[in-house]
Each structure stands twice: as C-alpha cells, then as structure tokens.
Design an enzyme around this catalytic site. Structure first.
Site, PDB file in Angstrom:
ATOM      1  N   HIS A  97     -86.887 -23.472 -11.093  1.00  0.00           N
ATOM      2  CA  HIS A  97     -85.656 -23.448 -10.315  1.00  0.00           C
ATOM      3  C   HIS A  97     -84.412 -23.367 -11.203  1.00  0.00           C
ATOM      4  O   HIS A  97     -83.430 -22.696 -10.862  1.00  0.00           O
ATOM      5  CB  HIS A  97     -85.568 -24.679  -9.402  1.00  0.00           C
ATOM      6  CG  HIS A  97     -86.421 -24.574  -8.176  1.00  0.00           C
ATOM      7  ND1 HIS A  97     -87.792 -24.595  -8.228  1.00  0.00           N
ATOM      8  CD2 HIS A  97     -86.082 -24.434  -6.865  1.00  0.00           C
ATOM      9  CE1 HIS A  97     -88.278 -24.481  -6.990  1.00  0.00           C
ATOM     10  NE2 HIS A  97     -87.271 -24.379  -6.159  1.00  0.00           N
ATOM     11  N   ARG A 142     -65.093  -7.937  -5.988  1.00  0.00           N
ATOM     12  CA  ARG A 142     -65.824  -8.959  -5.242  1.00  0.00           C
ATOM     13  C   ARG A 142     -67.161  -9.257  -5.910  1.00  0.00           C
ATOM     14  O   ARG A 142     -67.602 -10.411  -5.963  1.00  0.00           O
ATOM     15  CB  ARG A 142     -66.029  -8.513  -3.789  1.00  0.00           C
ATOM     16  CG  ARG A 142     -66.612  -9.609  -2.905  1.00  0.00           C
ATOM     17  CD  ARG A 142     -66.585  -9.253  -1.434  1.00  0.00           C
ATOM     18  NE  ARG A 142     -67.414  -8.081  -1.146  1.00  0.00           N
ATOM     19  CZ  ARG A 142     -67.544  -7.551   0.070  1.00  0.00           C
ATOM     20  NH1 ARG A 142     -66.880  -8.074   1.092  1.00  0.00           N
ATOM     21  NH2 ARG A 142     -68.311  -6.503   0.270  1.00  0.00           N
ATOM     22  N   LEU A 190     -67.633 -14.226   4.728  1.00  0.00           N
ATOM     23  CA  LEU A 190     -67.475 -13.270   3.640  1.00  0.00           C
ATOM     24  C   LEU A 190     -66.203 -12.466   3.897  1.00  0.00           C
ATOM     25  O   LEU A 190     -66.036 -11.900   4.984  1.00  0.00           O
ATOM     26  CB  LEU A 190     -68.676 -12.322   3.568  1.00  0.00           C
ATOM     27  CG  LEU A 190     -68.589 -11.286   2.458  1.00  0.00           C
ATOM     28  CD1 LEU A 190     -68.775 -11.940   1.096  1.00  0.00           C
ATOM     29  CD2 LEU A 190     -69.607 -10.179   2.671  1.00  0.00           C
ATOM     30  N   TYR A 194     -74.924  -8.802  -4.364  1.00  0.00           N
ATOM     31  CA  TYR A 194     -75.015  -7.375  -4.049  1.00  0.00           C
ATOM     32  C   TYR A 194     -73.717  -6.868  -3.443  1.00  0.00           C
ATOM     33  O   TYR A 194     -72.832  -7.641  -3.076  1.00  0.00           O
ATOM     34  CB  TYR A 194     -76.170  -7.118  -3.080  1.00  0.00           C
ATOM     35  CG  TYR A 194     -75.859  -7.462  -1.629  1.00  0.00           C
ATOM     36  CD1 TYR A 194     -75.569  -6.454  -0.698  1.00  0.00           C
ATOM     37  CD2 TYR A 194     -75.851  -8.782  -1.180  1.00  0.00           C
ATOM     38  CE1 TYR A 194     -75.287  -6.766   0.627  1.00  0.00           C
ATOM     39  CE2 TYR A 194     -75.577  -9.102   0.142  1.00  0.00           C
ATOM     40  CZ  TYR A 194     -75.288  -8.084   1.046  1.00  0.00           C
ATOM     41  OH  TYR A 194     -74.998  -8.395   2.348  1.00  0.00           O
ATOM     42  N   LYS A 229     -71.371 -13.069  -1.870  1.00  0.00           N
ATOM     43  CA  LYS A 229     -72.222 -12.019  -1.307  1.00  0.00           C
ATOM     44  C   LYS A 229     -73.579 -12.041  -1.998  1.00  0.00           C
ATOM     45  O   LYS A 229     -73.903 -11.205  -2.851  1.00  0.00           O
ATOM     46  CB  LYS A 229     -71.542 -10.650  -1.430  1.00  0.00           C
ATOM     47  CG  LYS A 229     -72.101  -9.609  -0.473  1.00  0.00           C
ATOM     48  CD  LYS A 229     -71.196  -8.393  -0.405  1.00  0.00           C
ATOM     49  CE  LYS A 229     -71.767  -7.303   0.491  1.00  0.00           C
ATOM     50  NZ  LYS A 229     -71.806  -7.673   1.916  1.00  0.00           N
ATOM     51  N   ARG A 281     -91.278 -18.796 -13.311  1.00  0.00           N
ATOM     52  CA  ARG A 281     -90.707 -19.382 -12.104  1.00  0.00           C
ATOM     53  C   ARG A 281     -90.385 -20.870 -12.271  1.00  0.00           C
ATOM     54  O   ARG A 281     -91.249 -21.738 -12.164  1.00  0.00           O
ATOM     55  CB  ARG A 281     -91.652 -19.186 -10.911  1.00  0.00           C
ATOM     56  CG  ARG A 281     -90.977 -19.529  -9.584  1.00  0.00           C
ATOM     57  CD  ARG A 281     -91.934 -19.394  -8.402  1.00  0.00           C
ATOM     58  NE  ARG A 281     -91.220 -19.597  -7.147  1.00  0.00           N
ATOM     59  CZ  ARG A 281     -90.866 -20.788  -6.656  1.00  0.00           C
ATOM     60  NH1 ARG A 281     -91.180 -21.898  -7.329  1.00  0.00           N
ATOM     61  NH2 ARG A 281     -90.212 -20.882  -5.513  1.00  0.00           N
ATOM     62  N   GLU A 298     -68.188 -15.392  11.999  1.00  0.00           N
ATOM     63  CA  GLU A 298     -68.281 -13.941  11.770  1.00  0.00           C
ATOM     64  C   GLU A 298     -69.607 -13.443  12.305  1.00  0.00           C
ATOM     65  O   GLU A 298     -70.432 -14.214  12.802  1.00  0.00           O
ATOM     66  CB  GLU A 298     -68.163 -13.630  10.280  1.00  0.00           C
ATOM     67  CG  GLU A 298     -69.246 -14.271   9.431  1.00  0.00           C
ATOM     68  CD  GLU A 298     -69.103 -13.986   7.947  1.00  0.00           C
ATOM     69  OE1 GLU A 298     -68.330 -13.080   7.583  1.00  0.00           O
ATOM     70  OE2 GLU A 298     -69.773 -14.672   7.153  1.00  0.00           O
TER      71      GLU A 298
END
Length: 273
Positions: free
Chosen positions: A99, A49, A199, A30, A143, A97, A175
């Site tokens: 993995h 990014r 990040l 995101y 991210k 579903r 951070e």
C-alpha cells in the site's frame, strides 16, 4: 498508436504490467481532452489540472508538462484524429504490491485517441437525469482513475432510463457522475462551489468565462434538490457533452425545451469552437 511514456507503440504491442499501481490500487490520475477538426480544445488547462492532481497525490510525472503537450499533439497527428477525444493517464508505476509508495518509483504515462462525434441531438434537445446519494471519497477535486463511485452512479442512470446521475451529499447537490451541474434561476447561473466535493471541470471554466463576457451572474453556491425542482433551467457540462440541457430531474419536468440562457451559452461555446 498508443503513447507509453516517450514511445509510440502499436496498440496490439502495448503491455500493462500486472503490478502497475494503477491496475491494483487505482493509484493514478487522468485527463480527457476534446479534439475538433484535428485541433485540441483547451489542452493547457487540462495539463494544468493534471499537474495539480499529481501534486495532490504526491505523484512525480515522468516528463515535463511541455513534453507531455508535445507528445499528445504528436499522437493526434500520428493517428490522424479529426473529431474525438484523447485519454491519458499517469500511474505511480510498477512495484511489488504494497500500500505504501514504492522506493525509486517511476511513473507511467499512457495515452490513446478515439474518434467520437459531438452528441448534437442531446445537446439540442436535452436529457433526463436522476439523483442518488454521493458516496464518493472527500477529494473529488483530484481527477483520479479510482472511479468506482462514479461508475456506480452512471450505471444507476442507465438502469433508470436516464443519461446522467446527479449526486447529492448531505442534502446538497454536488455534480454528475461525469459532469458538472448547473441550474438557472431568475437569469442567474448557480453551481456547486469548486471545493473538494466536486471536480472543477474545464468546460465549467469555459461557461464561467462566457457568463462573465455576457454579464450573466455566475454564482458558486450550494443548493438542494428541492431548489433544482424549482429552477427555470438546468444543464450539465463536461469535455464530452459540452453544454447539455437537462429537461427532467427524476419525475419532475424542469422545462419542455432547452432554456434561453442555456441556448445562449451553447451559442457562445460554438463560437469558441
């Protein structure tokens, strides 16, 4: 209106499938971008990014970066966003579903806008932060929407009457839960190296640009909490908080008011806006 891949849909009509891998695995990425007076701040850097994050988790974007840019720009116009944020994410899509990556997967882009004013009071007057152990995974440079470690850190701040939690890994300050962290010592800027433990923030990059312009040393170097306590100034940066002074860390006062270096950086940032 919400953007879903290449369509603009009223929010009440948007459907998220129960087997979307973002919903079940946090399998996605995101970005959050700032909009000031209807204009996007640093969109190209955010999209670069996003592209890097996609590559790191082997996710194929549903459209080109240029097409995403055009869609985000149109979404802002459609929603008549003046000052606020655009949140957009890409998940690996809908599949039974399992993995492992699904075959013939089609990723899903979703974006929406939110009116959000600048936090001017805290930008001007500073905040308190607390510290906790950094329990996140080893690829904080991606991210990803899988943010449970960050959520727990932010909640720790709220429960301790603070605005942000600064995380510590092996005695090294990394951070914040949703920000990069800086200290100032003897007129120099210090922040954690841009490696897999943090990040690399877009506002962090802007601070580096400003520092170079003003001749302020920007030093990417690890430092401990004890060094934070001895700092002359401290601040956090992010898309939503911009450059925000930190006056107190845990029970230790760093300064009684925002420092001169911090204010200088803020002034230059305001000129960019």
């Amino acid at each position: 209106m919400i953007l879903v891949n290449d369509q603009f849909i009223p929010r009440e009509n948007v459907h998220i499938d129960i087997e979307d891998r973002g919903y079940q695995f946090g399998d996605g990425i995101y970005e959050v971008i700032r909009v000031y007076d209807g204009k996007i701040f640093r969109l190209d850097q955010h999209l670069l990014r996003l592209e890097r994050s996609a590559k790191e988790i082997k996710l194929v974007l549903p459209m080109s970066i240029q097409e995403i840019k055009e869609k985000i720009t149109k979404l802002i116009a459609i929603n008549n966003l003046s000052t606020g944020i655009v949140y957009f994410q890409v998940t690996r899509g809908v599949a039974p579903r399992e993995h492992s990556f699904p075959n013939n997967r089609v990723s899903v882009l979703t974006a929406y806008t939110t009116e959000k004013e600048r936090p001017l009071d805290k930008i001007q007057n500073g905040i308190k932060v607390v510290t906790t152990e950094d329990i996140r995974w080893l690829r904080c440079d991606i991210k990803t929407i899988n943010l449970l470690g960050n959520v727990l850190a932010k909640q720790f701040a709220i429960e301790n009457q603070a605005d942000e939690t600064i995380q510590i890994r092996n005695n090294i300050v990394t951070e914040g839960s949703s920000s990069n962290f800086f200290i100032v010592k003897n007129g120099n800027l210090y922040t954690h190296p841009a490696n897999n433990f943090i990040l690399k923030g877009i506002t962090r990059d802007v601070v580096e640009e400003i520092a170079q312009k003003l001749g302020i040393k920007f030093i990417e170097q690890e430092f401990s909490l004890n060094e934070v306590y001895k700092a002359d100034e401290a601040f956090i940066t992010s898309t939503t908080v911009e450059i925000m002074p930190v006056l107190q860390v845990n029970d230790t006062k760093i300064s009684h008011q925002p420092g001169q270096i911090t204010k200088t950086l803020q002034n230059e940032f305001s000129k960019l806006l």
